[in-house]
Scaffold this active site. Structure first.
Site, PDB file in Angstrom:
ATOM      1  CG  ASP A  16      25.349  59.073 -34.262  1.00 27.22           C
ATOM      2  OD1 ASP A  16      26.254  59.263 -34.266  1.00 27.22           O
ATOM      3  OD2 ASP A  16      24.285  60.002 -34.639  1.00 27.22           O
ATOM      4  CG  LEU A  17      27.672  60.882 -29.166  1.00 21.84           C
ATOM      5  CD1 LEU A  17      29.407  61.439 -29.020  1.00 21.84           C
ATOM      6  CD2 LEU A  17      26.992  60.519 -27.734  1.00 21.84           C
ATOM      7  CG  ASP A  18      27.932  64.775 -33.365  1.00 19.23           C
ATOM      8  OD1 ASP A  18      27.582  64.927 -32.018  1.00 19.23           O
ATOM      9  OD2 ASP A  18      28.609  64.775 -33.719  1.00 19.23           O
ATOM     10  CG  ASP A 188      21.431  61.877 -37.318  1.00 15.41           C
ATOM     11  OD1 ASP A 188      21.048  62.323 -37.859  1.00 15.41           O
ATOM     12  OD2 ASP A 188      22.482  61.127 -36.332  1.00 15.41           O
TER      13      ASP A 188
END
Length: 238
Positions: A16-18, A188
């Site tokens: 995941d990025l954000d 997250d």
């Protein structure tokens, strides 16, 4: 590092990025502020157009077209276009204005500060296994220096439904040519990242950056394979 399930050999890692590889909150606040200011200044009828009014239009569009949820960029563009139409612009003028607002949004959206730990960890991991980014958002990794670590980037909308739907997880495994069970997804969010990855047969790593207790979080539907509190801990798994 806490283990909840037995890990199988890891042949690739998806991220995941954000809020997994960087703190996304400051950039979202700034981006929303600057793009809304631009929209308000674009036409006199929108000078007093509030963020609450924007959100109302956004909610109305979602109610009319539930699937637009899967493409947050198009959802935003269409909402802005509707605001411009409501202000009295023609269809062509509204489309042009929406594109200009979205250009401002894109400019600020990728002005992200990346921790050195993220660069160091991704560089070390990329030497051992292929890495892929899977995001529900609209940040552009090539604009903040993370694209060089990834084999490719999958984005909700263009590449399938948003996580936790399985579309992008399956597409990543297909494009890598690696069985899902030998891919570790890191994120997250306990629903979109952990539950989504586990349900499609991948292994899941929850990065717990806010000192949460997995046993007391209502969103913990499925246990991850492993929990970490620092991204650099991933290097110990390979």
């Amino acid at each position: 590092m806490h283990f909840y399930r037995r890990l199988r050999p890891i042949e690739a890692i998806t991220f995941d990025l954000d809020d997994t590889l960087y703190d996304n909150h400051p950039v979202i606040i700034k981006t929303t502020l600057e793009s809304h200011r631009f929209l308000q200044a674009y036409h006199p009828a929108l000078n007093d157009f509030s963020t609450a009014a924007y959100q109302q239009l956004r909610d109305q569009l979602l109610a009319q077209e539930p699937d637009i949820y899967h493409d947050v960029t198009e959802w935003r563009r269409r909402t802005v276009e509707q605001a411009l139409l409501n202000a009295g612009l023609s269809c062509a003028e509204a489309r042009e204005g929406a594109d200009k607002v979205m250009a401002v949004f894109a400019h600020w959206r990728s002005r992200i500060s990346i921790p050195q730990e993220t660069h160091d960890t991704l560089a070390a991991l990329a030497e051992k296994v292929p890495l892929v980014a899977i995001t529900n958002g609209n940040a552009e990794p090539h604009l903040f220096g993370l694209d060089r670590y990834f084999q490719f980037v999958l984005r909700a909308g263009p590449h399938g439904r948003a996580k936790p739907f399985e579309d992008m997880y399956h597409l990543a495994a297909q494009r890598l040519g690696i069985a899902p069970g030998n891919i570790l997804h890191v994120g997250d969010d306990l629903t979109t990242d952990v539950a989504g990855a586990v349900r499609c047969g991948m292994q899941a790593c929850w990065i717990n950056l806010r000192a949460g207790n997995l046993m007391h979080i209502p969103d913990a539907r499925l246990l991850p394979h492993v929990e970490i509190t620092q991204l650099a801990s991933l290097t110990a798994l390979l």
